[in-house]
Design an enzyme around this catalytic site. Structure first.
Site, PDB file in Angstrom:
ATOM      1  N   SER A 143      13.976  38.181  49.850  1.00 47.08           N
ATOM      2  CA  SER A 143      14.293  38.071  48.421  1.00 47.08           C
ATOM      3  C   SER A 143      15.789  37.865  48.271  1.00 47.08           C
ATOM      4  O   SER A 143      16.567  38.224  49.173  1.00 47.08           O
ATOM      5  CB  SER A 143      13.903  39.356  47.690  1.00 47.08           C
ATOM      6  OG  SER A 143      14.467  39.375  46.385  1.00 47.08           O
ATOM      7  N   TYR A 157      12.862  48.723  47.303  1.00 49.44           N
ATOM      8  CA  TYR A 157      12.546  47.295  47.413  1.00 49.44           C
ATOM      9  C   TYR A 157      13.721  46.527  48.006  1.00 49.44           C
ATOM     10  O   TYR A 157      13.554  45.710  48.914  1.00 49.44           O
ATOM     11  CB  TYR A 157      12.193  46.742  46.022  1.00 49.44           C
ATOM     12  CG  TYR A 157      11.782  45.291  46.033  1.00 49.44           C
ATOM     13  CD1 TYR A 157      10.481  44.921  46.370  1.00 49.44           C
ATOM     14  CD2 TYR A 157      12.686  44.278  45.715  1.00 49.44           C
ATOM     15  CE1 TYR A 157      10.098  43.589  46.390  1.00 49.44           C
ATOM     16  CE2 TYR A 157      12.313  42.946  45.733  1.00 49.44           C
ATOM     17  CZ  TYR A 157      11.009  42.607  46.070  1.00 49.44           C
ATOM     18  OH  TYR A 157      10.641  41.277  46.090  1.00 49.44           O
TER      19      TYR A 157
HETATM   20  P1  NAD Z   1       2.147  39.063  43.583  1.00 51.21           P
HETATM   21  O1  NAD Z   1       2.042  40.485  43.178  1.00 51.21           O
HETATM   22  O2  NAD Z   1       1.890  37.989  42.583  1.00 51.21           O
HETATM   23  O3  NAD Z   1       1.251  38.795  44.874  1.00 51.21           O
HETATM   24  C1  NAD Z   1       1.330  39.642  45.978  1.00 51.21           C
HETATM   25  C2  NAD Z   1      -0.011  39.682  46.674  1.00 51.21           C
HETATM   26  O4  NAD Z   1       0.114  40.575  47.804  1.00 51.21           O
HETATM   27  C3  NAD Z   1      -1.139  40.241  45.813  1.00 51.21           C
HETATM   28  O5  NAD Z   1      -2.272  39.398  45.864  1.00 51.21           O
HETATM   29  C4  NAD Z   1      -1.423  41.618  46.419  1.00 51.21           C
HETATM   30  O6  NAD Z   1      -2.783  42.025  46.292  1.00 51.21           O
HETATM   31  C5  NAD Z   1      -1.032  41.397  47.870  1.00 51.21           C
HETATM   32  N1  NAD Z   1      -0.734  42.656  48.546  1.00 51.21           N
HETATM   33  C6  NAD Z   1      -0.005  43.695  48.077  1.00 51.21           C
HETATM   34  N2  NAD Z   1      -0.014  44.712  48.956  1.00 51.21           N
HETATM   35  C7  NAD Z   1      -0.767  44.302  50.006  1.00 51.21           C
HETATM   36  C8  NAD Z   1      -1.181  44.917  51.219  1.00 51.21           C
HETATM   37  N3  NAD Z   1      -0.794  46.164  51.520  1.00 51.21           N
HETATM   38  N4  NAD Z   1      -1.955  44.223  52.068  1.00 51.21           N
HETATM   39  C9  NAD Z   1      -2.339  42.956  51.774  1.00 51.21           C
HETATM   40  N5  NAD Z   1      -2.003  42.331  50.639  1.00 51.21           N
HETATM   41  C10 NAD Z   1      -1.228  42.995  49.759  1.00 51.21           C
HETATM   42  O7  NAD Z   1       3.638  38.923  44.171  1.00 51.21           O
HETATM   43  P2  NAD Z   1       4.574  37.657  44.438  1.00 51.21           P
HETATM   44  O8  NAD Z   1       5.590  37.611  43.369  1.00 51.21           O
HETATM   45  O9  NAD Z   1       3.773  36.455  44.748  1.00 51.21           O
HETATM   46  O10 NAD Z   1       5.319  38.193  45.737  1.00 51.21           O
HETATM   47  C11 NAD Z   1       5.059  37.704  47.031  1.00 51.21           C
HETATM   48  C12 NAD Z   1       6.240  38.054  47.896  1.00 51.21           C
HETATM   49  O11 NAD Z   1       7.439  37.503  47.333  1.00 51.21           O
HETATM   50  C13 NAD Z   1       6.498  39.554  48.022  1.00 51.21           C
HETATM   51  O12 NAD Z   1       6.894  39.866  49.343  1.00 51.21           O
HETATM   52  C14 NAD Z   1       7.647  39.774  47.058  1.00 51.21           C
HETATM   53  O13 NAD Z   1       8.405  40.900  47.387  1.00 51.21           O
HETATM   54  C15 NAD Z   1       8.432  38.487  47.238  1.00 51.21           C
HETATM   55  N6  NAD Z   1       9.351  38.145  46.162  1.00 51.21           N
HETATM   56  C16 NAD Z   1       8.919  38.049  44.884  1.00 51.21           C
HETATM   57  C17 NAD Z   1       9.838  37.744  43.885  1.00 51.21           C
HETATM   58  C18 NAD Z   1       9.432  37.690  42.444  1.00 51.21           C
HETATM   59  O14 NAD Z   1      10.307  37.616  41.585  1.00 51.21           O
HETATM   60  N7  NAD Z   1       8.162  37.684  42.134  1.00 51.21           N
HETATM   61  C19 NAD Z   1      11.183  37.512  44.192  1.00 51.21           C
HETATM   62  C20 NAD Z   1      11.578  37.601  45.524  1.00 51.21           C
HETATM   63  C21 NAD Z   1      10.652  37.921  46.499  1.00 51.21           C
END
Ligand code: NAD
Length: 257
Positions: A143, A157
C-alpha cells in the site's frame, strides 16, 4: 492475449482488487485459482469468469493459516498442472485499528496474521510450485501507507504493509536467479469495500482525498491493470519494485485546489 497458457493463483479474489484482477487475467488467457475465505463472494467471481468462457476454480482458504495456504497452492497445481503467477493480495483493515495508544494487541495480531503471514505462507508454498514451472511472477499487495504516514491512524495496517514491502524486496533478491520475479503493488486509496468501510463518514473520506492530487479514489480495475503488467512477461526486467498506482498521493507535498 498477454497471459496465454499461464496459471494464476489470486488471494482475496472475492472482491475489490482481487476480483477485478481475476477477471482481467482470465480475459488475457490465464487459468485462475481463485482464493477467498468468503465462499459466496469467491464463487461469484468464478461464475463471472466462467461467463467469460474462461477457466477458474474456487479455493476456500483463510490465508492467515499455513495449512490453508499449502492446500491452495496444491489445488491450483493439481487442477491446472502448474503455477506461473502468485498474487498475494488478500488483506484487511480493521475498524478498530487506530493510533498506538488506542489499538488493542488483538487487533494488531489479527491484522499482522492476515496481511503479513499470508504473504509469507503464500511464498513458502508458492515458490516451490513456481520453481517446478521454471519460474514465475509474484505480486504482493502492499500500500502507499508503506511509504507514508496515514492521515487517519491505522497503526497495525500501516506496519503490516511496511512488512509486505520489505519482505517483497528480500524475496526478489533471494529468488532473482531462479527466474522468479517479486514485486510489491502499492495502491493509493481505492473505492473498495475495505477502505469505504473504514472511512465510513463523508468527513473521513474528504480527509483522505485532500491528499490525492487527482482528487478522487482509485478504482480496483485501475490496480488490476498494473497487476497484469507485473504478471506478464512485459515486466520481465522488473523485480523488487514498489509499483505505485496512487493518483499521485506519494508525489504530493501540497495538493492543487
Ligand atoms: P476488499 O475488502 O474489497 O477485498 C479483499 C478480499 O480479501 C475480500 O474478498 C475478503 O473476503 C478477502 N479476505 C480477507 N481476509 C481474508 C483471509 N483471511 N483469507 C482469504 N481471503 C481473505 O479489499 P481490496 O480493497 O480489494 O484490498 C485488496 C488488497 O489491497 C488488500 O491487501 C489491501 O490491504 C490492499 N490495499 C487496498 C487499498 C484500498 O484503498 N482499498 C489501498 C492499498 C492497498
Amino acid at each position: 492475449m498477454r497471459l496465454k497458457n499461464k496459471v494464476a493463483l489470486i488471494t482475496g479474489g472475492g472482491n475489490g482488487i482481487g476480483r477485478e484482477t481475476a477477471l482481467l487475467f482470465a480475459r488475457e488467457g490465464a487459468k485462475i485459482g481463485l482464493v477467498d475465505n468468503r465462499d459466496v463472494d469467491g464463487k461469484a467471481t468464478v461464475k463471472m469468469i466462467s461467463e467469460l468462457g474462461q477457466e477458474a476454480i474456487f479455493i476456500q482458504a483463510d490465508v492467515s493459516q499455513s495449512i490453508d495456504c499449502q492446500a491452495m497452492v496444491s489445488a491450483a497445481e493439481k487442477e491446472f498442472g502448474k503455477l506461473d503467477i502468485l498474487f498475494n493480495n488478500a488483506g484487511i483493515m480493521h475498524a478498530n485499528d487506530g493510533d498506538a495508544l488506542e489499538t488493542e494487541e488483538a487487533i494488531w495480531d489479527h491484522t499482522m496474521n492476515i496481511n503479513v503471514k499470508s504473504v509469507f505462507f503464500g511464498c513458502k508454498y508458492g515458490i516451490p510450485a513456481l520453481r517446478r514451472a521454471g519460474g514465475g511472477s509474484i505480486i504482493n499487495t502492499a500500500s502507499f501507507v508503506a511509504l507514508m504516514g496515514a492521515a487517519t491512524a491505522q497503526i497495525a495496517y500501516t506496519a503490516s504493509k511496511g512488512a509486505v514491502l520489505a519482505m517483497s524486496r528480500e524475496l526478489a533478491v533471494v529468488h532473482a536467479r531462479e527466474n522468479i520475479r517479486v514485486n510489491a503493488l502499492c495502491p493509493g486509496p481505492l473505492q473498495t469495500e475495505l477502505l469505504m468501510n473504514f472511512l465510513n463518514t463523508e468527513a473521513k473520506k474528504q480527509r483522505r482525498l485532500v491528499h490525492v492530487p487527482m482528487g478522487r479514489f482509485g478504482q480496483a480495475r485501475e490496480v488490476a491493470q498494473a497487476a497484469l503488467f507485473l504478471a506478464s512477461d512485459e515486466s520481465s526486467y522488473m523485480t523488487g519494485t514498489q509499483f505505485l498506482v496512487d493518483g499521485g498521493i506519494t508525489a504530493a507535498y501540497v495538493t492543487p485546489e
